[in-house]
Design an enzyme around this catalytic site. Structure first.
Site, PDB file in Angstrom:
ATOM      1  N   ALA A 177       2.018   1.742  -3.516  1.00  0.00           N
ATOM      2  CA  ALA A 177       0.911   2.229  -4.345  1.00  0.00           C
ATOM      3  C   ALA A 177       0.629   3.700  -4.070  1.00  0.00           C
ATOM      4  CB  ALA A 177      -0.339   1.392  -4.101  1.00  0.00           C
ATOM      5  N   GLU A 178       0.590   4.101  -2.805  1.00  0.00           N
ATOM      6  CA  GLU A 178       0.311   5.508  -2.495  1.00  0.00           C
ATOM      7  C   GLU A 178       1.445   6.407  -2.974  1.00  0.00           C
ATOM      8  OE1 GLU A 178      -1.448   8.519   0.820  1.00  0.00           O
ATOM      9  OE2 GLU A 178      -1.606   6.360   1.127  1.00  0.00           O
ATOM     10  N   THR A 179       2.661   5.935  -2.892  1.00  0.00           N
ATOM     11  CA  THR A 179       3.801   6.709  -3.372  1.00  0.00           C
ATOM     12  C   THR A 179       3.684   6.987  -4.858  1.00  0.00           C
ATOM     13  OG1 THR A 179       5.281   5.834  -1.671  1.00  0.00           O
ATOM     14  CG2 THR A 179       6.315   6.683  -3.679  1.00  0.00           C
ATOM     15  N   SER A 235       0.468   9.182  -5.632  1.00  0.00           N
ATOM     16  CA  SER A 235       0.630  10.573  -5.202  1.00  0.00           C
ATOM     17  C   SER A 235       1.602  11.323  -6.101  1.00  0.00           C
ATOM     18  CB  SER A 235       1.116  10.635  -3.751  1.00  0.00           C
ATOM     19  OG  SER A 235       0.122  10.176  -2.881  1.00  0.00           O
ATOM     20  N   ALA A 277       0.827  -1.207   0.000  1.00  0.00           N
ATOM     21  CA  ALA A 277       0.000   0.000   0.000  1.00  0.00           C
ATOM     22  C   ALA A 277       0.868   1.266   0.000  1.00  0.00           C
ATOM     23  CB  ALA A 277      -0.953  -0.007   1.192  1.00  0.00           C
TER      24      ALA A 277
END
Length: 139
Positions: A62-64, A67, A59
Site C-alpha cells: 500500500a505504501e509503495t 507513494s 502495508a
C-alpha cells in the site's frame, strides 16, 4: 510532457529494482487519470508463520503504490515524497495468488497528500483498506 500509460508503468517498474519492492516482487500493472495499481504475489516470502499474508507486507504494498502515486504529480527535480502516516484495516486473509493495491488521491495539497488504497485479491474481494498520507519536501 505527460507520460503515456505504458511509459508511466515502465518507469514505475524500473524504480522497483534493488530495493524492498523487488524483494516483495511488487509490479505496477495499471494506471489512469486518477489512480495507479500494483500487484504482489502471495507466497511463503510474504506469509506470516501460519501461512497467511503478513499485514506488514500488505502495508508495504500500500505504501509503495500510494507513494508512487504522489511521485507521479511531483516536480522531482526540486522535491521529494515521504510517507508520514499509514493505516491498514485488514479484512480478509489471503493464502496464495496475488493481491492488488489501487491508490486514488483523495487530497492533494501543496505539502501533504492523502491516498485511499484498496487491496483486493484475485476475486476482487477487499483484503485491506489503507490510507496513506505523504509529504512533499524541497530537496
Amino acid at each position: 510532457m505527460k507520460l503515456s500509460k505504458e511509459q508511466l508503468l515502465r518507469h514505475a517498474n524500473s524504480v522497483c529494482k534493488d530495493n524492498l519492492m523487488e524483494t516483495l516482487h511488487i509490479e505496477f500493472i495499471d494506471a489512469g487519470e486518477d489512480f495507479i495499481t500494483a500487484r504482489m504475489p502471495v507466497n511463503k516470502r510474504v506469509h506470516q508463520p501460519d501461512g497467511m499474508l503478513h499485514g506488514g507486507a500488505t502495508a508495504a504494498l500500500a505504501e509503495t503504490v500510494g507513494s508512487f502515486a504522489a511521485h507521479i504529480f511531483l516536480d522531482t527535480d526540486n522535491y521529494f515524497v515521504r510517507g508520514i502516516d499509514i493505516s491498514a484495516q485488514h479484512i480478509k486473509s489471503v493464502k496464495e495468488g496475488f493481491v492488488y493495491a489501487k491508490a486514488i488521491c483523495i487530497h492533494s495539497g501543496r505539502t501533504t497528500q492523502v491516498f485511499d488504497i484498496k487491496v483486493t485479491n484475485d476475486n476482487k474481494e477487499l483484503v485491506s483498506l489503507c490510507k496513506l498520507t505523504t509529504i512533499t519536501l524541497p530537496k
